[in-house]
Design a protein around this motif. Sequence first.
Motif, mmCIF file in Angstrom:
data_model
loop_
_atom_site.group_PDB
_atom_site.id
_atom_site.type_symbol
_atom_site.label_atom_id
_atom_site.label_comp_id
_atom_site.label_asym_id
_atom_site.label_seq_id
_atom_site.Cartn_x
_atom_site.Cartn_y
_atom_site.Cartn_z
ATOM 1 N N GLU A 248 0.818 -1.215 0.000
ATOM 2 C CA GLU A 248 0.000 0.000 0.000
ATOM 3 C C GLU A 248 0.853 1.268 0.000
ATOM 4 O OE1 GLU A 248 -2.413 -3.048 2.469
ATOM 5 O OE2 GLU A 248 -0.309 -2.586 2.012
ATOM 6 N N ALA A 249 2.093 1.167 0.461
ATOM 7 C CA ALA A 249 2.960 2.346 0.545
ATOM 8 C C ALA A 249 3.696 2.640 -0.756
ATOM 9 C CB ALA A 249 3.975 2.161 1.670
ATOM 10 N N LEU A 250 3.625 1.752 -1.729
ATOM 11 C CA LEU A 250 4.368 1.936 -2.965
ATOM 12 C C LEU A 250 3.671 2.934 -3.884
ATOM 13 C CD1 LEU A 250 5.429 -1.727 -3.856
ATOM 14 C CD2 LEU A 250 6.712 0.012 -2.591
ATOM 15 N N LEU B 5 -7.478 -13.521 -2.182
ATOM 16 C CA LEU B 5 -7.524 -12.845 -3.467
ATOM 17 C C LEU B 5 -8.021 -11.407 -3.356
ATOM 18 C CD1 LEU B 5 -7.444 -12.678 -6.545
ATOM 19 C CD2 LEU B 5 -9.650 -13.891 -6.590
ATOM 20 N N ASP B 6 -9.197 -11.202 -2.799
ATOM 21 C CA ASP B 6 -9.759 -9.851 -2.760
ATOM 22 C C ASP B 6 -8.938 -8.922 -1.878
ATOM 23 O OD1 ASP B 6 -11.682 -10.644 -4.504
ATOM 24 O OD2 ASP B 6 -13.392 -10.134 -3.238
ATOM 25 N N ALA B 7 -8.424 -9.425 -0.749
ATOM 26 C CA ALA B 7 -7.596 -8.602 0.126
ATOM 27 C C ALA B 7 -6.319 -8.183 -0.587
ATOM 28 C CB ALA B 7 -7.256 -9.364 1.409
ATOM 29 N N ARG C 286 -7.199 -5.436 -3.232
ATOM 30 C CA ARG C 286 -7.469 -4.147 -2.588
ATOM 31 C C ARG C 286 -6.171 -3.481 -2.143
ATOM 32 N NH1 ARG C 286 -11.735 -7.241 -0.079
ATOM 33 N NH2 ARG C 286 -13.745 -6.694 -1.027
ATOM 34 N N ALA C 287 -5.237 -4.272 -1.630
ATOM 35 C CA ALA C 287 -3.976 -3.718 -1.151
ATOM 36 C C ALA C 287 -3.112 -3.200 -2.291
ATOM 37 C CB ALA C 287 -3.219 -4.777 -0.356
ATOM 38 N N ALA C 288 -3.138 -3.891 -3.429
ATOM 39 C CA ALA C 288 -2.183 -3.602 -4.504
ATOM 40 C C ALA C 288 -2.746 -2.785 -5.649
ATOM 41 C CB ALA C 288 -1.638 -4.925 -5.057
ATOM 42 N N ARG C 289 -4.033 -2.495 -5.651
ATOM 43 C CA ARG C 289 -4.616 -1.884 -6.849
ATOM 44 C C ARG C 289 -4.089 -0.480 -7.124
ATOM 45 N NH1 ARG C 289 -10.942 -1.382 -4.966
ATOM 46 N NH2 ARG C 289 -10.596 -0.299 -2.984
ATOM 47 N N GLY C 290 -3.495 0.168 -6.110
ATOM 48 C CA GLY C 290 -2.879 1.461 -6.351
ATOM 49 C C GLY C 290 -1.638 1.378 -7.225
ATOM 50 N N CYS C 291 -1.098 0.183 -7.385
ATOM 51 C CA CYS C 291 0.088 -0.033 -8.230
ATOM 52 C C CYS C 291 -0.297 -0.524 -9.623
ATOM 53 C CB CYS C 291 1.016 -1.054 -7.575
ATOM 54 S SG CYS C 291 1.672 -0.542 -5.979
ATOM 55 N N ALA C 292 -1.583 -0.610 -9.911
ATOM 56 C CA ALA C 292 -2.046 -1.213 -11.167
ATOM 57 C C ALA C 292 -2.884 -0.231 -11.965
ATOM 58 C CB ALA C 292 -2.865 -2.462 -10.865
ATOM 59 N N ASP C 293 -3.036 -0.538 -13.242
ATOM 60 C CA ASP C 293 -3.992 0.172 -14.077
ATOM 61 C C ASP C 293 -4.756 -0.844 -14.918
ATOM 62 O OD1 ASP C 293 -2.368 -0.517 -16.287
ATOM 63 O OD2 ASP C 293 -1.303 1.392 -16.216
ATOM 64 N N GLN C 294 -5.510 -0.357 -15.904
ATOM 65 C CA GLN C 294 -6.376 -1.260 -16.654
ATOM 66 C C GLN C 294 -5.601 -2.244 -17.528
ATOM 67 O OE1 GLN C 294 -6.171 1.997 -17.051
ATOM 68 N NE2 GLN C 294 -6.000 2.552 -19.226
ATOM 69 N N ASP C 295 -4.305 -2.000 -17.731
ATOM 70 C CA ASP C 295 -3.509 -2.894 -18.575
ATOM 71 C C ASP C 295 -2.602 -3.825 -17.778
ATOM 72 O OD1 ASP C 295 -4.475 -1.836 -21.022
ATOM 73 O OD2 ASP C 295 -3.157 -0.095 -20.761
ATOM 74 N N ALA D 130 -12.565 -21.664 -5.128
ATOM 75 C CA ALA D 130 -13.454 -21.067 -4.135
ATOM 76 C C ALA D 130 -13.201 -19.565 -4.013
ATOM 77 C CB ALA D 130 -13.257 -21.743 -2.783
ATOM 78 N N GLN D 131 -11.929 -19.151 -4.047
ATOM 79 C CA GLN D 131 -11.614 -17.726 -3.950
ATOM 80 C C GLN D 131 -12.171 -16.948 -5.145
ATOM 81 O OE1 GLN D 131 -7.762 -16.262 -2.471
ATOM 82 N NE2 GLN D 131 -7.108 -18.390 -2.399
ATOM 83 N N ILE D 132 -12.028 -17.525 -6.323
ATOM 84 C CA ILE D 132 -12.525 -16.860 -7.535
ATOM 85 C C ILE D 132 -14.048 -16.746 -7.497
ATOM 86 C CG2 ILE D 132 -12.777 -17.143 -10.032
ATOM 87 C CD1 ILE D 132 -9.922 -18.381 -9.958
ATOM 88 N N GLN D 133 -14.713 -17.818 -7.087
ATOM 89 C CA GLN D 133 -16.174 -17.798 -7.032
ATOM 90 C C GLN D 133 -16.683 -16.759 -6.031
ATOM 91 O OE1 GLN D 133 -17.921 -21.576 -6.038
ATOM 92 N NE2 GLN D 133 -19.956 -20.966 -6.745
ATOM 93 N N ALA D 134 -15.951 -16.592 -4.927
ATOM 94 C CA ALA D 134 -16.395 -15.671 -3.878
ATOM 95 C C ALA D 134 -15.954 -14.233 -4.131
ATOM 96 C CB ALA D 134 -15.853 -16.129 -2.522
ATOM 97 N N SER D 135 -15.105 -14.011 -5.099
ATOM 98 C CA SER D 135 -14.504 -12.694 -5.299
ATOM 99 C C SER D 135 -15.515 -11.655 -5.780
ATOM 100 C CB SER D 135 -13.364 -12.782 -6.313
ATOM 101 O OG SER D 135 -12.867 -11.506 -6.626
#
Length: 201
Positions: A124-126, A141-143, A146-155, A168-173
């Motif tokens: 989160e600090a990056l 997966l979802d956690a 949420r933590a890393a999405r500030g380092c990502a974009d649509q590509d 199970a993680q994918i189904q619940a996401s």
Amino acid sequence: MTEEEARDWIVRHHGQAALDRLGQFVTLLVDEAGRQNLIAPSTIPSIWSRHIVDSAQLAGFSTGTGLWLDIGSGGGLPGVVLALLTDRSFVLCEPRKLRATFLQKAVAVLGLADRVSVATSKVEALTIRACTITARAVTGLDALVRAARGCADQDTDWILPLGQSGAAQIQASTMLRRTVFHVEPSLTDPTATILVARGIA
């Protein structure tokens, strides 16, 4: 996959020189594992299949050429392995100081310091934009997203080994809604899955 099969896989896909470089890393990793808990001691006899090929297989799923962020790099899995197999620039994100110190040593010894840096912080600090994001055995997966999405974009390519709980993680996401993704089987564990997605953020 046996240890011999794992080493043969590396040679077939990446060449003998890659096997030799990875052998150097394995020596460093096993030595350090005697001082801190980087990998489970029970997995050392199967380190090539359980950890090296399990990490190396992720290289084939990235479509980009830009910065690669590996979250929770720990003992360098998969980040150091992937850096040894590609010519990409990497940020290895590891908030635990002792593990980050080992990563810095490994990067220096293996001659990767010109394109691999270690961030001793939470993701989160990056303040970076990553072309590819990986994380192995970090959190749900979802956690993680949420933590890393500030380092990502649509590509950004997200390449996430999810283990036996992947389906199970994918189904619940909730984070995968309206996201293009597919699931790949793991070479080293037929019950494990690898999520390959773009544009989660």
